[in-house]
Design a protein around this motif. Structure first.
Motif, PDB file in Angstrom:
ATOM      1  N   LYS A  71       7.126  -9.661  -9.368  1.00  0.00           N
ATOM      2  CA  LYS A  71       8.249 -10.109 -10.780  1.00  0.00           C
ATOM      3  C   LYS A  71       9.773 -10.131 -10.312  1.00  0.00           C
ATOM      4  N   LEU A  72       9.813  -8.759 -10.013  1.00  0.00           N
ATOM      5  CA  LEU A  72      11.062  -7.752  -9.256  1.00  0.00           C
ATOM      6  C   LEU A  72      11.019  -8.934  -8.275  1.00  0.00           C
ATOM      7  N   GLU A  73      10.870  -9.073  -6.883  1.00  0.00           N
ATOM      8  CA  GLU A  73      10.704 -10.470  -6.172  1.00  0.00           C
ATOM      9  C   GLU A  73      12.018 -11.325  -6.923  1.00  0.00           C
ATOM     10  N   GLN A  74      11.099 -12.177  -7.683  1.00  0.00           N
ATOM     11  CA  GLN A  74      11.657 -13.245  -8.274  1.00  0.00           C
ATOM     12  C   GLN A  74      12.617 -12.784  -9.165  1.00  0.00           C
ATOM     13  N   ASP A  75      13.000 -11.846  -9.361  1.00  0.00           N
ATOM     14  CA  ASP A  75      14.206 -11.637 -10.228  1.00  0.00           C
ATOM     15  C   ASP A  75      15.596 -11.562  -9.405  1.00  0.00           C
ATOM     16  N   PRO A  76      16.491 -12.997  -9.747  1.00  0.00           N
ATOM     17  CA  PRO A  76      17.497 -12.369  -8.976  1.00  0.00           C
ATOM     18  C   PRO A  76      18.497 -11.319  -9.039  1.00  0.00           C
ATOM     19  N   HIS A  77      18.491 -10.323 -10.409  1.00  0.00           N
ATOM     20  CA  HIS A  77      19.452  -9.135 -10.919  1.00  0.00           C
ATOM     21  C   HIS A  77      19.197  -7.923  -9.678  1.00  0.00           C
ATOM     22  N   THR A  78      17.875  -8.059  -9.671  1.00  0.00           N
ATOM     23  CA  THR A  78      17.272  -6.935  -8.606  1.00  0.00           C
ATOM     24  C   THR A  78      17.123  -7.071  -7.736  1.00  0.00           C
ATOM     25  N   LEU A  79      17.716  -5.910  -6.112  1.00  0.00           N
ATOM     26  CA  LEU A  79      16.680  -6.019  -4.890  1.00  0.00           C
ATOM     27  C   LEU A  79      16.369  -4.811  -4.812  1.00  0.00           C
ATOM     28  N   THR A  80      14.758  -4.767  -3.999  1.00  0.00           N
ATOM     29  CA  THR A  80      13.885  -3.887  -3.309  1.00  0.00           C
ATOM     30  C   THR A  80      14.049  -3.344  -2.001  1.00  0.00           C
ATOM     31  N   GLU A 135       1.086  -1.353  -0.244  1.00  0.00           N
ATOM     32  CA  GLU A 135       0.163   0.173   0.269  1.00  0.00           C
ATOM     33  C   GLU A 135       1.288   1.174   0.588  1.00  0.00           C
ATOM     34  N   ARG A 136       1.434   1.278   0.212  1.00  0.00           N
ATOM     35  CA  ARG A 136       2.782   2.569   0.938  1.00  0.00           C
ATOM     36  C   ARG A 136       3.922   2.574  -0.623  1.00  0.00           C
ATOM     37  N   PHE A 137       4.255   1.659  -1.341  1.00  0.00           N
ATOM     38  CA  PHE A 137       4.599   1.711  -1.956  1.00  0.00           C
ATOM     39  C   PHE A 137       3.401   1.880  -3.656  1.00  0.00           C
ATOM     40  N   ASN A 138       2.517   1.176  -3.088  1.00  0.00           N
ATOM     41  CA  ASN A 138       1.133   2.485  -4.138  1.00  0.00           C
ATOM     42  C   ASN A 138       1.393   3.869  -4.088  1.00  0.00           C
ATOM     43  N   ARG A 139       0.903   3.937  -3.100  1.00  0.00           N
ATOM     44  CA  ARG A 139       0.670   5.792  -3.057  1.00  0.00           C
ATOM     45  C   ARG A 139       1.997   5.849  -3.443  1.00  0.00           C
ATOM     46  N   GLU A 190       4.824   5.017 -13.611  1.00  0.00           N
ATOM     47  CA  GLU A 190       4.548   3.542 -13.250  1.00  0.00           C
ATOM     48  C   GLU A 190       3.401   3.343 -12.131  1.00  0.00           C
ATOM     49  N   GLY A 191       2.659   4.538 -12.580  1.00  0.00           N
ATOM     50  CA  GLY A 191       1.258   4.798 -11.195  1.00  0.00           C
ATOM     51  C   GLY A 191       0.296   3.532 -11.470  1.00  0.00           C
ATOM     52  N   GLY A 192      -0.800   3.013 -10.697  1.00  0.00           N
ATOM     53  CA  GLY A 192      -1.735   2.635 -11.108  1.00  0.00           C
ATOM     54  C   GLY A 192      -2.531   1.581  -9.944  1.00  0.00           C
ATOM     55  N   SER A 193      -3.171   0.700  -9.532  1.00  0.00           N
ATOM     56  CA  SER A 193      -3.863   0.160  -9.047  1.00  0.00           C
ATOM     57  C   SER A 193      -3.161  -1.193  -7.856  1.00  0.00           C
ATOM     58  N   LEU A 194      -3.450  -1.826  -6.456  1.00  0.00           N
ATOM     59  CA  LEU A 194      -2.716  -2.467  -5.607  1.00  0.00           C
ATOM     60  C   LEU A 194      -2.344  -3.482  -6.656  1.00  0.00           C
ATOM     61  N   GLU A 195      -3.030  -3.670  -7.281  1.00  0.00           N
ATOM     62  CA  GLU A 195      -2.712  -4.822  -8.073  1.00  0.00           C
ATOM     63  C   GLU A 195      -1.867  -5.496  -8.685  1.00  0.00           C
ATOM     64  N   GLN A 196      -1.745  -4.108 -10.129  1.00  0.00           N
ATOM     65  CA  GLN A 196      -0.806  -3.597 -11.098  1.00  0.00           C
ATOM     66  C   GLN A 196       0.484  -3.803 -10.273  1.00  0.00           C
ATOM     67  N   HIS A 197       0.571  -3.244  -9.266  1.00  0.00           N
ATOM     68  CA  HIS A 197       1.880  -2.286  -8.235  1.00  0.00           C
ATOM     69  C   HIS A 197       2.627  -4.590  -8.121  1.00  0.00           C
ATOM     70  N   ARG A 198       1.218  -4.744  -7.201  1.00  0.00           N
ATOM     71  CA  ARG A 198       1.993  -6.013  -6.521  1.00  0.00           C
ATOM     72  C   ARG A 198       2.641  -6.779  -7.317  1.00  0.00           C
TER      73      ARG A 198
END
Length: 336
Positions: free
Chosen positions: A205-214, A175-179, A192-200
């Motif tokens: 996708k980034l969580e599953q990507d080994p080359h990116t750390l959020t 929710e914080r990321f979406n806001r 990258e504006g969008g809905s909660l589901e779009q941001h989920r």
């Protein structure tokens, strides 16, 4: 000033390091217990003559004194220590360098800030072994498993606050990321504006990507920013410059209006870059590609010793290639 009273492998605690100091002396106590006492001789290189030291943790006592003296004077590049007895752990770690004169040791600012502890705390897992692999036609090192939880913490003496980084948790931060992403100021640059589901979906996708750390940036444990740290070799930026195997790149978003401004940027940007250089000592450069018309952010990055290598065109934007080398960072950035 906060200091870790536990073992060197623990994250800094919420405890207090107290100083009694003058032009020619410094005594540090930790929670009322004497830690170290020095006689100081000012000069081109500040000379520190050891008078007393806590026998139970001599390396930590030396570290605390180096931290205090380097933090109070960001222009100080070197300390000269005079010790009646050698402290092998301090030499083995790189905290002190033996000098030619017997009993004299040097503490170099550029080495001190490269010591991984206590900044990384329990997230430190050592250097991950190198094995090259191919993914999406790109040859790069296999990346270590991503950390979870807090990865970096440092007390910023300029702000009088803790700056820390922790990994993003979708359940906690969605929710914080979406806001933040739907803030018109942020959307102008991130798009990258969008809905909660779009941001989920985006974060999953980034969580599953080994080359990116959020990452979530915090001041005194209050979240204020979102960062993406990526390995440049397998990123879209790689074709635009000669990326090395361990170059790291960053995307940056400050979501909370109360934590904007150049003094805050100086704190969190130096912390973010510091973490990436400490995370793997093989990382020699940190890069970024802000929009070329984002003059304010580019100016902030110049203030933190980045330089603009060139401008180039992504499909979605004209970008400025900003680069900061390890040597330049540790020589010029004013970590306190």
């Amino acid at each position: 000033m906060p200091f870790d009273a536990a073992t060197p492998t623990c994250a800094p605690r919420w405890r207090s390091l107290q100083a009694d100091e003058g032009d020619c002396r410094l005594s540090l106590t930790l929670e009322g217990r004497p830690l170290i006492s020095l006689r100081l001789v000012p000069g081109e290189t500040l000379e520190a003559h050891l008078q007393q030291i806590c026998p139970e943790r001599p390396e930590q006592a030396l570290w605390a004194a180096c931290y205090w003296l380097l933090s109070r004077d960001p222009a100080c590049q070197r300390l000269a220590w005079h010790l009646p007895q050698p402290i092998p752990q301090a030499v083995a770690s790189g905290l002190l360098l033996p000098d030619q004169a017997p009993g004299r040791y040097l503490c170099e600012r550029t080495l001190f800030w490269q010591l991984p502890q206590p900044w990384l705390g329990e997230s430190l897992a050592g250097v991950y072994p190198q094995q090259m692999q191919l993914s999406n036609g790109k040859r790069h090192p296999r990346r270590a498993p991503k950390p979870r939880g807090e990865v970096y913490r440092r007390f910023d003496a300029r702000l009088g606050a803790w700056v820390s980084l922790r990994t993003l948790e979708i359940g906690q931060d969605l929710e914080r990321f979406n806001r933040w992403q739907n803030n018109p100021r942020v959307e102008q640059f991130w798009q990258e504006g969008g809905s909660l589901e779009q941001h989920r979906e985006y974060l999953t996708k980034l969580e599953q990507d080994p080359h990116t750390l959020t990452l979530i940036g915090c001041f005194d444990d209050e979240p204020f920013a979102y960062f993406e740290a990526y390995w440049a070799k397998e990123d879209r930026i790689a074709p635009f410059y000669p990326a090395d195997d361990y170059d790291r790149g960053i995307h940056m978003l400050v979501g909370e209006e109360t934590h904007r401004g150049p003094h805050k940027v100086a704190s969190w940007l130096s912390a973010l870059v510091h973490y990436l250089f400490l995370d793997d000592p093989r990382t020699q450069r940190v890069v970024a590609e802000p929009r070329a018309d984002n003059g304010k952010m580019i100016g902030y990055m110049h203030d933190q010793c980045f330089h603009c290598e060139k401008e180039f065109d992504f499909p979605h934007k004209r970008a400025a290639l900003m680069i900061l080398g390890r040597e330049r960072f540790f020589e010029r950035c004013k970590l306190v």
